[in-house]
Design a protein around this motif. Structure first.
Motif, PDB file in Angstrom:
ATOM      1  N   ALA A 136     -36.309  22.134  45.061  1.00  0.00           N
ATOM      2  CA  ALA A 136     -37.392  22.371  46.026  1.00  0.00           C
ATOM      3  C   ALA A 136     -36.896  22.178  47.457  1.00  0.00           C
ATOM      4  N   PHE A 139     -34.887  25.170  48.871  1.00  0.00           N
ATOM      5  CA  PHE A 139     -35.716  26.265  49.380  1.00  0.00           C
ATOM      6  C   PHE A 139     -36.431  25.869  50.663  1.00  0.00           C
ATOM      7  N   ARG A 140     -36.870  24.619  50.717  1.00  0.00           N
ATOM      8  CA  ARG A 140     -37.556  24.172  51.928  1.00  0.00           C
ATOM      9  C   ARG A 140     -36.653  24.360  53.151  1.00  0.00           C
ATOM     10  N   LEU A 143     -35.982  28.157  53.834  1.00  0.00           N
ATOM     11  CA  LEU A 143     -37.165  28.922  54.241  1.00  0.00           C
ATOM     12  C   LEU A 143     -37.703  28.514  55.607  1.00  0.00           C
ATOM     13  N   PRO A 150     -37.268  37.243  60.569  1.00  0.00           N
ATOM     14  CA  PRO A 150     -37.711  36.556  59.352  1.00  0.00           C
ATOM     15  C   PRO A 150     -37.330  37.290  58.070  1.00  0.00           C
ATOM     16  N   LEU A 154     -35.844  35.790  54.500  1.00  0.00           N
ATOM     17  CA  LEU A 154     -36.510  36.141  53.245  1.00  0.00           C
ATOM     18  C   LEU A 154     -35.506  36.726  52.248  1.00  0.00           C
ATOM     19  N   ALA A 158     -34.422  35.050  48.709  1.00  0.00           N
ATOM     20  CA  ALA A 158     -34.595  35.802  47.457  1.00  0.00           C
ATOM     21  C   ALA A 158     -33.261  35.868  46.710  1.00  0.00           C
ATOM     22  N   ALA A 161     -32.778  32.593  44.976  1.00  0.00           N
ATOM     23  CA  ALA A 161     -33.630  32.487  43.783  1.00  0.00           C
ATOM     24  C   ALA A 161     -33.026  33.278  42.623  1.00  0.00           C
TER      25      ALA A 161
ATOM     26  N   PHE B 139     -40.122  31.509  42.743  1.00  0.00           N
ATOM     27  CA  PHE B 139     -39.661  31.853  44.092  1.00  0.00           C
ATOM     28  C   PHE B 139     -39.247  33.327  44.171  1.00  0.00           C
ATOM     29  N   LEU B 143     -40.888  35.713  46.866  1.00  0.00           N
ATOM     30  CA  LEU B 143     -40.005  36.127  47.962  1.00  0.00           C
ATOM     31  C   LEU B 143     -39.741  37.621  47.992  1.00  0.00           C
ATOM     32  N   THR B 144     -39.981  38.292  46.872  1.00  0.00           N
ATOM     33  CA  THR B 144     -39.762  39.740  46.874  1.00  0.00           C
ATOM     34  C   THR B 144     -41.076  40.500  47.012  1.00  0.00           C
ATOM     35  N   PRO B 150     -43.050  40.030  57.183  1.00  0.00           N
ATOM     36  CA  PRO B 150     -42.199  39.138  56.383  1.00  0.00           C
ATOM     37  C   PRO B 150     -42.387  37.659  56.723  1.00  0.00           C
ATOM     38  N   VAL B 153     -44.844  35.998  54.373  1.00  0.00           N
ATOM     39  CA  VAL B 153     -44.294  35.690  53.046  1.00  0.00           C
ATOM     40  C   VAL B 153     -43.420  34.433  53.145  1.00  0.00           C
ATOM     41  N   LEU B 154     -42.641  34.386  54.211  1.00  0.00           N
ATOM     42  CA  LEU B 154     -41.771  33.236  54.453  1.00  0.00           C
ATOM     43  C   LEU B 154     -42.596  31.949  54.549  1.00  0.00           C
ATOM     44  N   ALA B 157     -43.956  30.993  51.093  1.00  0.00           N
ATOM     45  CA  ALA B 157     -42.913  30.457  50.213  1.00  0.00           C
ATOM     46  C   ALA B 157     -42.512  29.053  50.645  1.00  0.00           C
ATOM     47  N   ALA B 158     -42.451  28.830  51.965  1.00  0.00           N
ATOM     48  CA  ALA B 158     -42.122  27.486  52.459  1.00  0.00           C
ATOM     49  C   ALA B 158     -43.210  26.500  52.043  1.00  0.00           C
ATOM     50  N   ALA B 161     -42.626  25.606  48.468  1.00  0.00           N
ATOM     51  CA  ALA B 161     -41.496  24.667  48.339  1.00  0.00           C
ATOM     52  C   ALA B 161     -41.946  23.248  48.697  1.00  0.00           C
TER      53      ALA B 161
END
Lengths: 321, 321
Positions: A136, A139-140, A143, A150, A154, A158, A161, B139, B143-144, B150, B153-154, B157-158, B161
């Motif tokens: 975790a 990713f933190r 991200l 951005p 992303l 990805a 992941a 993720f 992320l996709t 974008p 989405v970022l 996702a953050a 996380a």
């Protein structure tokens, strides 16, 4: 390949192997500091979980993956600061994978980097959770990387992941554990495939995540992807050889552990002599792929391969631990 | 709150409880189909790992978290299709957390949703890896997600996380396991804090990720965050009550498991009568927070609270399993 920038010359002349060792040490120290600063403090609740995470990440290690991140950054014109979060993310993922791989239900290893494994110190439950938490955290950090574009962050996340899931690290670890199982192979085992997934994809992501962060154009990314994949294979063949020829002290764990686990390795499959030949072949293939990637590069098309990535390729081939 | 759009009326008139049950069922079926389609196929190598993942995710479940995603989407003017990847990501994370929580080294549970737990069917090593792989899949899907913005989405996702790491689900699980330990509490235990982390943060993320995907302005996000946090607490108090009052068949696992694990719960701490009062208080608080969030909403400022989120709040309060 960052638009509007050219490839920086990291040193005024090509680094000598000795100078490259210094650079590797600088990167390793930078990484230790960054990880120590970014991981949750061990005097904050839940203290013991945080301790277990810090113990697992900060216990040394060669930091080859983050060195690859930094070397690739130099190649594409990003600064070390601009990829530090990505370097940390990759090292955190690597640490998490080791903690889970070492668990009694998995490899049941007692030593890692010369110290008792995480579950031996903190218990199995804490080790499972510490691994989960490190993933975790990875990713933190990635991200929340501050960047003007951005969509590049992303794409890099990805990639991470993908590289760590069923089509990457975890899938490879499963196949490695069950490489003797009729479930998956009908008896045979595609060793190269197992290692491409288990080790190669994260080694590869150390290169490709940086290309994505730099917004490198597709042809360069594809060429570097081929280099990164071969580098992962090289890393693993050398790892298999060192498990047999290395000393306990140099490895930080008992040598011969692959054999005790009944693992299929390049040495068990092909013998030490052939494994060494395969390593040499893989090293040549990686160097050739790198030269090709460099010629596809936009920042210095047709130029010489990036020195640091050449040197790190040689280092992975010739390392003794 | 998506720019240029207004809040859609999902039904021509406020849904009746019966109609809402239908909507919940529709969402649940949609989710089962989406998850079944997105998870790796069980006839692809590594087959048994994929099987374990599918077994753990597709074994039913109430899908409250993805329903929250869809209900929030209606509120902020996104379609179900636009948040499907986020809904899948949240359910995958939830499934991963259950697989790891059930492990022998953790809660050592044998039944989940009326069936043997993942490690009982596939072995402990496969269960650890299946959990790890589900987390990576979560993720990957988020992320996709294809979106024009974008950075949204970022941000989502953050948020995921953060909600699942040391300051969220994993930290809460650790504190729950060690809630009797002098390590962390000096003997005391802040039950609300444990549950806010363990359950509340992911329930909350089911709401906040959607707000971030919609690009909702900060005041609305903050107000909805308060609602989401309270909803997580409500969910957990009801869970604790059901563990004592529910039947094995309804729960899909033996009731009274909290007591056997020596868990601190709202019932063990306060008794069943007071726990019911606390649930009622939390329900009122969640409804009030939702009303306030609605009035901070940009799309329909000062308007009535979004019907579906009201109904899901009531559903979480009155559910019997």
């Amino acid at each position: 390949m960052k638009e509007g920038s050219t490839r920086r010359a990291p040193t005024s002349q090509p680094a000598t192997p000795a100078a490259f060792e210094d650079l590797l040490n600088d990167w390793r120290e930078r990484m230790e500091r960054a990880l120590a600063a970014r991981l949750p403090a061990s005097d904050v609740v839940p203290t013991r979980l945080h301790e277990a995470m810090r113990y697992s990440v900060l216990g040394g290690g060669k930091r080859i993956r983050s060195a690859l991140v930094f070397a690739t950054a130099l190649t594409v014109g990003l600064t070390e600061g601009e990829v530090e979060a990505a370097a940390c993310a990759i090292e955190l993922v690597h640490a998490y994978s080791l903690v889970h791989d070492d668990l009694p239900a998995m490899d049941d290893d007692e030593l890692r980097r010369g110290r008792p494994t995480c579950h031996r110190v903190f218990g199995e439950d804490v080790a499972i959770l510490a691994g989960d938490a490190l993933y975790a955290e990875a990713f933190r950090h990635l991200l929340t990387l501050q960047q003007d574009e951005p969509e590049r962050v992303l794409a890099a996340a990805a990639e991470l992941a993908l590289a760590t899931g069923v089509n990457g690290m975890v899938g490879g670890q499963y196949l490695d554990v069950y490489s003797n199982s009729a479930h998956e192979h009908g008896g045979g085992v595609d060793l190269r495939r197992v290692h491409e997934l288990k080790t190669g994809r994260l080694i590869g992501a150390s290169v490709t995540c940086v290309l994505l962060l730099a917004g490198a154009p597709e042809p360069a990314t594809i060429a570097f992807r081929r280099f990164a994949a071969e580098l992962g294979v090289l890393f693993q063949i050398v790892d298999d050889i060192l498990d047999v020829t290395g000393t306990d002290a140099a490895l930080g764990k008992p040598s011969g552990s692959d054999e005790r686990h009944g693992r299929h390795t390049y040495v068990s499959e092909f013998g030490i002599k052939r494994a060494r030949e395969l390593a040499a072949d893989s090293h040549s293939a990686a160097r050739a792929a790198l030269a090709q990637a460099a010629s596809a590069s936009v920042s210095a098309p047709g130029g010489p391969p990036p020195t640091e990535l050449e040197q790190i390729t040689d280092f992975i081939y010739t390392r003794s631990s």
